[in-house]
Design a protein around this motif. Structure first.
Motif, PDB file in Angstrom:
ATOM      1  N   THR A 232     -33.914  30.567   9.953  1.00  0.00           N
ATOM      2  CA  THR A 232     -34.187  29.620   8.628  1.00  0.00           C
ATOM      3  C   THR A 232     -34.070  30.132   7.308  1.00  0.00           C
ATOM      4  OG1 THR A 232     -36.463  29.958   8.811  1.00  0.00           O
ATOM      5  CG2 THR A 232     -35.730  28.184  10.031  1.00  0.00           C
ATOM      6  N   THR A 233     -33.866  31.692   7.411  1.00  0.00           N
ATOM      7  CA  THR A 233     -33.791  32.293   5.926  1.00  0.00           C
ATOM      8  C   THR A 233     -32.211  32.221   5.401  1.00  0.00           C
ATOM      9  OG1 THR A 233     -33.493  34.399   7.052  1.00  0.00           O
ATOM     10  CG2 THR A 233     -35.596  33.918   6.556  1.00  0.00           C
ATOM     11  N   GLY A 234     -31.183  31.955   6.409  1.00  0.00           N
ATOM     12  CA  GLY A 234     -29.941  31.713   6.103  1.00  0.00           C
ATOM     13  C   GLY A 234     -29.478  33.134   5.649  1.00  0.00           C
ATOM     14  N   GLN A 235     -28.651  33.160   4.515  1.00  0.00           N
ATOM     15  CA  GLN A 235     -27.858  34.373   4.049  1.00  0.00           C
ATOM     16  C   GLN A 235     -29.112  35.490   3.876  1.00  0.00           C
ATOM     17  OE1 GLN A 235     -24.499  34.621   4.105  1.00  0.00           O
ATOM     18  NE2 GLN A 235     -24.690  32.583   5.086  1.00  0.00           N
ATOM     19  N   ASN A 236     -30.369  35.070   3.630  1.00  0.00           N
ATOM     20  CA  ASN A 236     -31.103  36.353   3.333  1.00  0.00           C
ATOM     21  C   ASN A 236     -31.215  37.061   4.652  1.00  0.00           C
ATOM     22  OD1 ASN A 236     -33.088  37.571   1.781  1.00  0.00           O
ATOM     23  ND2 ASN A 236     -34.745  36.425   2.940  1.00  0.00           N
ATOM     24  N   ALA A 262     -32.767  25.180  11.075  1.00  0.00           N
ATOM     25  CA  ALA A 262     -31.966  26.469  10.859  1.00  0.00           C
ATOM     26  C   ALA A 262     -30.886  26.243  10.122  1.00  0.00           C
ATOM     27  CB  ALA A 262     -32.273  27.135  12.079  1.00  0.00           C
ATOM     28  N   ARG A 263     -30.555  27.312   9.512  1.00  0.00           N
ATOM     29  CA  ARG A 263     -29.219  27.283   9.052  1.00  0.00           C
ATOM     30  C   ARG A 263     -28.558  28.274  10.021  1.00  0.00           C
ATOM     31  NH1 ARG A 263     -31.473  28.926   3.185  1.00  0.00           N
ATOM     32  NH2 ARG A 263     -29.222  29.263   2.595  1.00  0.00           N
ATOM     33  N   GLY A 264     -27.964  27.509  10.900  1.00  0.00           N
ATOM     34  CA  GLY A 264     -27.463  28.358  12.239  1.00  0.00           C
ATOM     35  C   GLY A 264     -26.044  28.971  11.742  1.00  0.00           C
ATOM     36  N   GLY A 265     -25.459  28.566  10.686  1.00  0.00           N
ATOM     37  CA  GLY A 265     -24.193  29.219  10.464  1.00  0.00           C
ATOM     38  C   GLY A 265     -24.460  30.808  10.146  1.00  0.00           C
ATOM     39  N   VAL A 266     -25.492  31.167   9.833  1.00  0.00           N
ATOM     40  CA  VAL A 266     -25.679  32.641   9.452  1.00  0.00           C
ATOM     41  C   VAL A 266     -25.582  33.362  10.853  1.00  0.00           C
ATOM     42  CG1 VAL A 266     -28.299  32.616  10.033  1.00  0.00           C
ATOM     43  CG2 VAL A 266     -27.297  34.043   8.246  1.00  0.00           C
ATOM     44  N   LEU A 267     -25.720  32.934  12.126  1.00  0.00           N
ATOM     45  CA  LEU A 267     -25.485  33.647  13.371  1.00  0.00           C
ATOM     46  C   LEU A 267     -23.960  34.132  13.294  1.00  0.00           C
ATOM     47  CD1 LEU A 267     -26.411  34.102  16.411  1.00  0.00           C
ATOM     48  CD2 LEU A 267     -25.212  32.013  16.885  1.00  0.00           C
ATOM     49  N   VAL A 268     -23.089  33.247  12.821  1.00  0.00           N
ATOM     50  CA  VAL A 268     -21.769  33.482  12.766  1.00  0.00           C
ATOM     51  C   VAL A 268     -21.281  34.511  11.526  1.00  0.00           C
ATOM     52  CG1 VAL A 268     -19.414  32.263  12.551  1.00  0.00           C
ATOM     53  CG2 VAL A 268     -21.316  30.892  13.452  1.00  0.00           C
ATOM     54  N   ALA A 269     -21.896  34.103  10.327  1.00  0.00           N
ATOM     55  CA  ALA A 269     -21.612  35.021   9.140  1.00  0.00           C
ATOM     56  C   ALA A 269     -22.027  36.594   9.673  1.00  0.00           C
ATOM     57  CB  ALA A 269     -22.576  34.650   8.175  1.00  0.00           C
ATOM     58  N   ALA A 270     -23.370  36.580  10.286  1.00  0.00           N
ATOM     59  CA  ALA A 270     -23.960  37.986  10.782  1.00  0.00           C
ATOM     60  C   ALA A 270     -22.748  38.654  11.890  1.00  0.00           C
ATOM     61  CB  ALA A 270     -25.032  37.822  11.396  1.00  0.00           C
ATOM     62  N   ALA A 271     -22.227  37.792  12.894  1.00  0.00           N
ATOM     63  CA  ALA A 271     -21.108  38.229  13.635  1.00  0.00           C
ATOM     64  C   ALA A 271     -20.221  39.066  13.011  1.00  0.00           C
ATOM     65  CB  ALA A 271     -21.113  37.486  14.725  1.00  0.00           C
ATOM     66  N   GLU A 272     -19.636  38.079  12.168  1.00  0.00           N
ATOM     67  CA  GLU A 272     -18.341  38.232  11.292  1.00  0.00           C
ATOM     68  C   GLU A 272     -18.551  39.812  10.543  1.00  0.00           C
ATOM     69  OE1 GLU A 272     -14.738  38.110  10.601  1.00  0.00           O
ATOM     70  OE2 GLU A 272     -15.221  35.860  10.560  1.00  0.00           O
ATOM     71  N   LYS A 273     -19.677  39.913   9.698  1.00  0.00           N
ATOM     72  CA  LYS A 273     -19.921  40.847   8.773  1.00  0.00           C
ATOM     73  C   LYS A 273     -20.256  42.195   9.541  1.00  0.00           C
ATOM     74  CE  LYS A 273     -22.175  41.960   4.557  1.00  0.00           C
ATOM     75  NZ  LYS A 273     -22.647  41.400   3.278  1.00  0.00           N
TER      76      LYS A 273
END
Length: 314
Positions: A232-236, A262-273
């Motif tokens: 739920t914290t997203g990009q944070n 939740a801002r579930g897209g952050v799962l993808v951003a974390a994997a990518e980064k």
């Protein structure tokens, strides 16, 4: 995966897939994809918390394909799902219990409020389901509530726990846990730790002390340092990975609270980064709601494909 888990996944990523649909609304339907439309699609994907790198990947894919009849939303969602699955596939790695001698020591870290304590319980439950013997260590000794909560969970799932009073020496409890776990032939020792991100030096000192104690008993321990992230914290959440990676030597992630808000897209951003192993995701409050995940299934849930075209077979 079971139908119940699949439904929870769809529900867990609903906010992300709905947001994606809203952000893409009105952008499609032209016969050709011009630069302006591609810019808007890229911005829509970033606004859906998928991260700039993922958005760029999708844009490059769209630029390289020809859409004679124009790009439909259904096709765009398919492309998003394919690209997201490609990003998630290398990081979807369940925790492997292979340490010898036993026990395998898993340090669990994360900021207070991330769902760390309940995640430990769910992880313990998941491992006992796989026929591993598990012991918990209540190493978050700065909060009496954390100790009490973990004791309740240990009792509920039927695993032993090493605990002390508030303010007890966490490293001493870990020492006791490893000694007892070794004597009893326990497969896995899961250690809760204090979630004091705001005091990096204190966190580093404590983790260093725990590591020194572990090193005396088993030089290979800790075998895993798992960071619990609140979706739920997203990009944070990404900045938390950065800090804990430096201070605690994180080896893998568990993402919690993928519960529809939740801002579930952050799962993808974390994997990518970061490309770090993501061992499991949590999509609800129940003890069975933490599981390793199938990258394709999660990617389709994020893209909202099941609800968009339920008649299509997967």
């Amino acid at each position: 995966m079971s139908t119940a888990w699949h439904e929870r996944l769809l529900g867990g990523f609903r906010r992300t897939s709905d947001k994606l649909g809203e952000n893409l609304s009105g952008l499609l339907g032209k016969a050709a994809l011009d630069d302006d439309t591609l810019d808007q699609i890229e911005e829509a994907l970033i606004a859906s918390d998928l991260g700039p790198a993922t958005a760029r990947r999708v844009r490059e894919r769209l630029t390289g394909e020809r859409f004679a009849l124009g790009l439909t939303e259904a096709r765009l969602r398919e492309i998003v799902a394919e690209e997201v699955a490609a990003i998630l596939a290398p990081v979807a790695k369940p925790l492997e219990i292979e340490a010898f001698p036993r026990p395998q020591v898993i340090l669990v870290i994360g900021v207070n409020g991330s769902g760390k304590t309940t995640t430990i319980a769910k992880l313990a439950h998941l491992l006992t389901e796989q026929d591993y013997s598990v012991m918990l260590v209540a190493g978050d000794t700065f909060r009496a509530a954390a100790i009490g909560q973990l004791k309740v969970w240990a009792d509920r799932i039927g695993v032993p726990i090493i605990s002390g009073s508030e303010g007890a020496d966490a490293a001493g409890l870990v020492f006791e846990g490893v000694k007892r776990g070794t004597a009893e032939g326990t497969d896995v020792l899961i250690v809760d730790t204090a979630g004091r991100l705001q005091n990096k030096s204190g966190l580093m000192d404590e983790l260093a002390k725990i590591r020194r104690v572990l090193g005396r008993l088993n030089p290979a321990a800790p075998h895993d340092v798992v960071l619990v992230l609140d979706a739920t914290t997203g990009q944070n959440g990404l900045s938390q990975i950065e800090v804990f990676k430096e201070t605690a030597g994180v080896t893998g992630l568990v993402m919690t609270k993928l519960d529809g808000t939740a801002r579930g897209g952050v799962l993808v951003a974390a994997a990518e980064k970061y490309g770090m192993p993501i061992h499991a995701i949590g999509v609800g409050e129940g003890v069975d709601d933490l599981r390793p995940f199938d990258p394709k299934e999660v990617a389709r849930a994020i893209a909202g494909i099941e609800r968009l075209a339920p008649e299509k077979s997967r």
